[in-house]
Design a protein around this motif. Structure first.
Motif, PDB file in Angstrom:
ATOM      1  N   THR A 195     -13.939 -37.365 -18.859  1.00 61.63           N
ATOM      2  CA  THR A 195     -12.976 -37.461 -19.968  1.00 61.63           C
ATOM      3  C   THR A 195     -12.928 -36.151 -20.751  1.00 61.63           C
ATOM      4  O   THR A 195     -11.851 -35.620 -21.047  1.00 61.63           O
ATOM      5  N   LYS A 196     -14.108 -35.640 -21.083  1.00 65.01           N
ATOM      6  CA  LYS A 196     -14.142 -34.415 -21.895  1.00 65.01           C
ATOM      7  C   LYS A 196     -13.570 -33.223 -21.126  1.00 65.01           C
ATOM      8  O   LYS A 196     -12.809 -32.430 -21.671  1.00 65.01           O
ATOM      9  N   LEU A 197     -13.940 -33.100 -19.869  1.00 70.39           N
ATOM     10  CA  LEU A 197     -13.441 -31.954 -19.091  1.00 70.39           C
ATOM     11  C   LEU A 197     -11.920 -32.020 -18.951  1.00 70.39           C
ATOM     12  O   LEU A 197     -11.236 -31.000 -19.040  1.00 70.39           O
ATOM     13  N   LYS A 198     -11.403 -33.226 -18.765  1.00 69.03           N
ATOM     14  CA  LYS A 198      -9.940 -33.366 -18.644  1.00 69.03           C
ATOM     15  C   LYS A 198      -9.252 -32.951 -19.936  1.00 69.03           C
ATOM     16  O   LYS A 198      -8.181 -32.360 -19.910  1.00 69.03           O
ATOM     17  N   SER A 199      -9.902 -33.272 -21.054  1.00 71.10           N
ATOM     18  CA  SER A 199      -9.249 -32.971 -22.328  1.00 71.10           C
ATOM     19  C   SER A 199      -9.286 -31.477 -22.644  1.00 71.10           C
ATOM     20  O   SER A 199      -8.498 -30.994 -23.430  1.00 71.10           O
ATOM     21  N   LEU A 200     -10.198 -30.743 -22.038  1.00 68.79           N
ATOM     22  CA  LEU A 200     -10.248 -29.320 -22.406  1.00 68.79           C
ATOM     23  C   LEU A 200      -9.839 -28.363 -21.283  1.00 68.79           C
ATOM     24  O   LEU A 200      -9.743 -27.158 -21.500  1.00 68.79           O
ATOM     25  N   VAL A 201      -9.559 -28.913 -20.092  1.00 71.07           N
ATOM     26  CA  VAL A 201      -9.310 -28.006 -18.959  1.00 71.07           C
ATOM     27  C   VAL A 201      -8.152 -27.038 -19.220  1.00 71.07           C
ATOM     28  O   VAL A 201      -8.213 -25.865 -18.840  1.00 71.07           O
ATOM     29  N   ASN A 202      -7.140 -27.495 -19.952  1.00 73.11           N
ATOM     30  CA  ASN A 202      -5.988 -26.611 -20.162  1.00 73.11           C
ATOM     31  C   ASN A 202      -6.229 -25.532 -21.204  1.00 73.11           C
ATOM     32  O   ASN A 202      -5.400 -24.645 -21.389  1.00 73.11           O
ATOM     33  N   THR A 203      -7.350 -25.623 -21.868  1.00 72.41           N
ATOM     34  CA  THR A 203      -7.660 -24.573 -22.855  1.00 72.41           C
ATOM     35  C   THR A 203      -8.510 -23.475 -22.220  1.00 72.41           C
ATOM     36  O   THR A 203      -8.799 -22.470 -22.847  1.00 72.41           O
ATOM     37  N   ALA A 207     -17.103 -24.794   0.720  1.00 69.35           N
ATOM     38  CA  ALA A 207     -17.733 -23.472   0.863  1.00 69.35           C
ATOM     39  C   ALA A 207     -16.702 -22.374   0.614  1.00 69.35           C
ATOM     40  O   ALA A 207     -16.953 -21.406  -0.109  1.00 69.35           O
ATOM     41  N   ARG A 208     -15.526 -22.559   1.174  1.00 68.63           N
ATOM     42  CA  ARG A 208     -14.458 -21.560   1.029  1.00 68.63           C
ATOM     43  C   ARG A 208     -14.013 -21.447  -0.432  1.00 68.63           C
ATOM     44  O   ARG A 208     -13.806 -20.344  -0.945  1.00 68.63           O
ATOM     45  N   LEU A 209     -13.898 -22.596  -1.105  1.00 68.08           N
ATOM     46  CA  LEU A 209     -13.477 -22.580  -2.508  1.00 68.08           C
ATOM     47  C   LEU A 209     -14.565 -22.004  -3.400  1.00 68.08           C
ATOM     48  O   LEU A 209     -14.282 -21.386  -4.416  1.00 68.08           O
ATOM     49  N   TYR A 210     -15.819 -22.204  -2.993  1.00 66.61           N
ATOM     50  CA  TYR A 210     -16.917 -21.722  -3.828  1.00 66.61           C
ATOM     51  C   TYR A 210     -16.884 -20.207  -3.941  1.00 66.61           C
ATOM     52  O   TYR A 210     -17.010 -19.658  -5.014  1.00 66.61           O
ATOM     53  N   PHE A 211     -16.699 -19.525  -2.831  1.00 65.71           N
ATOM     54  CA  PHE A 211     -16.718 -18.077  -3.020  1.00 65.71           C
ATOM     55  C   PHE A 211     -15.425 -17.517  -3.596  1.00 65.71           C
ATOM     56  O   PHE A 211     -15.392 -16.386  -4.040  1.00 65.71           O
ATOM     57  N   SER A 212     -14.391 -18.314  -3.687  1.00 61.44           N
ATOM     58  CA  SER A 212     -13.200 -17.879  -4.430  1.00 61.44           C
ATOM     59  C   SER A 212     -13.387 -18.098  -5.925  1.00 61.44           C
ATOM     60  O   SER A 212     -13.056 -17.246  -6.730  1.00 61.44           O
ATOM     61  N   ASN A 213     -13.910 -19.266  -6.282  1.00 59.93           N
ATOM     62  CA  ASN A 213     -13.930 -19.642  -7.698  1.00 59.93           C
ATOM     63  C   ASN A 213     -15.249 -19.367  -8.412  1.00 59.93           C
ATOM     64  O   ASN A 213     -15.337 -19.511  -9.619  1.00 59.93           O
ATOM     65  N   LEU A 273     -13.700 -20.052 -14.897  1.00 60.25           N
ATOM     66  CA  LEU A 273     -14.191 -21.340 -15.403  1.00 60.25           C
ATOM     67  C   LEU A 273     -13.085 -22.399 -15.313  1.00 60.25           C
ATOM     68  O   LEU A 273     -13.340 -23.556 -14.938  1.00 60.25           O
ATOM     69  N   ALA A 274     -11.868 -21.992 -15.630  1.00 58.92           N
ATOM     70  CA  ALA A 274     -10.736 -22.937 -15.532  1.00 58.92           C
ATOM     71  C   ALA A 274     -10.594 -23.405 -14.080  1.00 58.92           C
ATOM     72  O   ALA A 274     -10.401 -24.601 -13.811  1.00 58.92           O
ATOM     73  N   GLN A 275     -10.715 -22.466 -13.144  1.00 58.34           N
ATOM     74  CA  GLN A 275     -10.585 -22.820 -11.720  1.00 58.34           C
ATOM     75  C   GLN A 275     -11.687 -23.777 -11.286  1.00 58.34           C
ATOM     76  O   GLN A 275     -11.461 -24.739 -10.553  1.00 58.34           O
ATOM     77  N   SER A 280     -13.349 -29.164  -9.621  1.00 54.01           N
ATOM     78  CA  SER A 280     -14.277 -30.288  -9.711  1.00 54.01           C
ATOM     79  C   SER A 280     -13.564 -31.581 -10.117  1.00 54.01           C
ATOM     80  O   SER A 280     -13.871 -32.663  -9.609  1.00 54.01           O
ATOM     81  N   LEU A 281     -12.595 -31.459 -11.034  1.00 47.81           N
ATOM     82  CA  LEU A 281     -11.876 -32.671 -11.452  1.00 47.81           C
ATOM     83  C   LEU A 281     -10.995 -33.206 -10.325  1.00 47.81           C
ATOM     84  O   LEU A 281     -10.795 -34.407 -10.194  1.00 47.81           O
TER      85      LEU A 281
END
Ligand SMILES: CC(C)=CCC/C(C)=C/CC/C(C)=C/COP(=O)(O)OP(=O)(O)O
Length: 557
Positions: A185-193, A219-225, A198-200, A205-206
């Motif tokens: 809930t908290k992450l959803k409420s702040l993701v757009n800020t 694995a592929r997303l990890y080294f991008s983000n 970190l935003a990625q 994760s959400l």
């Protein structure tokens, strides 16, 4: 039920009374055409990557073994290696370190640590099978309750770690149930800020936490983000990228081989009503194991799963009930002389099915391991009987009681036959004991089957309305509840099954993690395909994105 609802119409019988009335499924065509047939493997490139991996690999090994490294740093390193899909290269070294650190564990040492560090430690241990107690999160709770302190919400990386940690929860770990809901809930409420990486990371994760994701894609997303986390040790990032490129070449070759086989077998001509989904099924199987040593296993399991697609679509979207009975009987007999009893359009399939299994049996007999082929074949016969049962129910308009539905539903989830087929090419580790364990229909396999059956039902039942009863219909009928309550209950059953899977992967294990991985990963693949839509019938979104990322997109170097 193979979504005839893709565009369901019934053919009216205008020609002759001998012509059966068939549903016309109109499944969307392949997104890919012949694209993967044209790949040509450059062996020297693969050798170059393999050679280039050696040096960073040894460096990473030295880091893992470094006894002077602070334990939190060590766990963070192991966590990064794991998220990059490199654990298998250093399994012995990692386990030796974790054994030592786990023995030294004391709750007191965690009192001073921040949420982010604790969550990384927790995940490093739990992902690798060590049951670090969930009490390490106690200090972030309000006194006298399971709720979390609002003060932690300003620590976004910590909250993200808490959310990811909670996905590893077991039955009875109430604090982690609460953590999952709270952090989400908290992450959803702040993701757009949020901005930048970190935003990625929070979005990734959400959308799907790491634990429910497909390992290669994660694995592929990890080294991008997570560039910053990866670059703590240059050699890790270097190794991860080379490794990805190496695997990509091998996997594109496997995809070419199965695509060519599919074309040569002419399924699209003999059974044109089926879903044409070779890259999607290959992706599904790649989700079970990506290690280079399982190349042959992936090819075998992909072919058998493609047989299931033909079977499922024939039963759900084309054959009449009488034809289904005949075909089921022929599959039970498993004898080429049964070919005369089945409709002409399905004879080529039947012959190829028998031929492929006979060839596999012959090959594996040489290694004294034909039993795994027999186990797969019997599971295949079992699912044909399960599909027939479903078809009989649909034909007579019968809605089974929920327990009756689930008994058959675990079989039609296909995960018994796919997991056994996944063993066929895995080699020596599939001992008699390992096979006997699979044959005992262990709890963890049942949990994976339940997730498959019910996640599919929850996602597709609206569209399949009126065709055949799903788990949702059975639940409503049996317990007299509303549609919403039924869906919520089924989602809770899925959540509980995940807890069983998490438990079954902890040490001491009934069989090695290599043998458990396909079962765990099958549950993950259902999440990949069905979390947001019926991604198999309509593969233009998630699956297209994943296939592009892994096999079409440019390499990351
Ligand atoms: C149950 C399930 C999602 C199994 C997935 C395992 C798998 C790869 C099976 C091969 C056949 C297939 C894609 C069935 C899913 O279609 P569908 O949604 O029409 O499945 P159904 O006919 O069993 O409902």
């Amino acid at each position: 039920m193979a979504a005839v609802g893709a565009s369901a119409t019934l053919l009216t019988n205008t020609k002759s009374t001998a012509e059966p009335v068939r549903p016309v499924a109109n499944f969307p065509p392949s997104v890919w055409g012949d694209l993967f047939l044209s790949f040509s493997l450059d062996n020297s490139m693969m050798e170059e990557y393999a050679e280039a991996m050696e040096e960073p690999k040894e460096q990473v090994r030295r880091f893992i073994l470094d006894l002077t490294m602070d334990s939190n740093k060590k766990l963070s390193l192991i966590y990064t290696v794991h998220r990059l899909g490199l654990t298998y290269m250093f399994l012995k070294e990692i386990e030796a370190q974790l054994d030592r650190l786990f023995k030294e564990f004391s709750l007191e040492d965690y009192v001073e640590l921040d949420l982010y560090t604790i969550s990384i430690n927790f995940q490093a241990f739990r992902h690798l099978g060590y049951k670090l107690p969930c009490d390490v999160f106690n200090k972030f709770k309000n006194d006298d309750s399971n709720t979390f302190k609002d003060s932690i919400t300003s620590d976004v990386r910590g909250m993200l770690g808490l959310y990811e940690s909670a996905q590893l929860r077991l039955k009875g770990e109430k604090i982690l149930d609460e953590a999952s809901a709270f952090a989400e809930t908290k992450l959803k409420s702040l993701v757009n800020t949020l901005e930048g990486s970190l935003a990625q990371q929070v979005k990734q994760s959400l959308r799907r936490p790491f634990h429910q994701g497909m390992p290669m894609v994660e694995a592929r997303l990890y080294f991008s983000n997570y560039q910053e986390e990866c670059s703590a040790h240059d050699s890790i990032l270097k190794l991860a990228k080379l490794h990805f490129n190496y695997l990509q070449l091998q996997q594109k070759e496997e995809l070419r081989i199965v695509s060519q086989w599919w074309k040569d077998m002419r399924f699209q001509e003999t059974t044109p009503y089926i879903r044409d989904r070779v890259p999607e099924i290959y992706l599904w199987i790649l989700g079970l194991y990506f290690e280079p040593r399982y190349s042959l296993a992936r090819i075998i399991a992909t072919k058998i799963t493609l047989f299931l697609v033909v079977l499922d679509d024939t039963y759900d979207a084309y054959a009449t009930i009488e034809e289904i009975r005949l075909l089921t009987d022929a599959i039970n007999r498993w004898d080429i002389s049964a070919m005369n009893q089945i409709p002409e359009y399905i004879r080529p399939f039947y012959k190829i099915l028998l031929d492929e299994y006979a060839e596999l049996e012959k090959q594996l007999a040489k290694e004294g391991r034909a039993n795994s082929v027999i186990a797969s074949k019997e599971a295949f016969q079992d699912i044909a009987r399960g599909y027939l049962e479903e078809a009989e129910w649909a034909n007579s308009g019968y809605v089974a009681s929920f327990p009756e539905y689930m008994k058959n539903g675990l079989i039609t989830s296909a995960y018994n036959v796919i997991s056994k087929s996944a063993l066929v090419g895995m080699g020596e580790i599939v001992s008699e004991d390992a096979l006997a364990w699979y044959e005992s229909h262990p709890q963890i396999l049942q949990a994976s089957e339940l997730i498959s059956r019910l996640q599919d039902d929850v996602m597709t039942y609206q569209r399949e309305r009126g065709q055949s009863a799903t788990g949702v219909d059975s639940y409503i009928k049996t317990y007299g509840v509303s549609e919403k309550v039924a869906i919520d209950e089924l989602k809770e059953m899925i959540e509980n099954a995940w807890k069983e899977i998490n438990d079954g992967c902890l040490k001491p294990r009934e069989v090695s993690m290599d043998l458990l991985a396909p079962i765990l990963n099958l549950a993950r693949m259902i999440d990949v395909v069905y979390r947001y839509d019926d991604g198999f019938t309509f593969p233009g979104k998630t699956l297209k994105e994943y296939i592009t990322l892994l096999f079409v997109g440019s390499s990351p170097m």
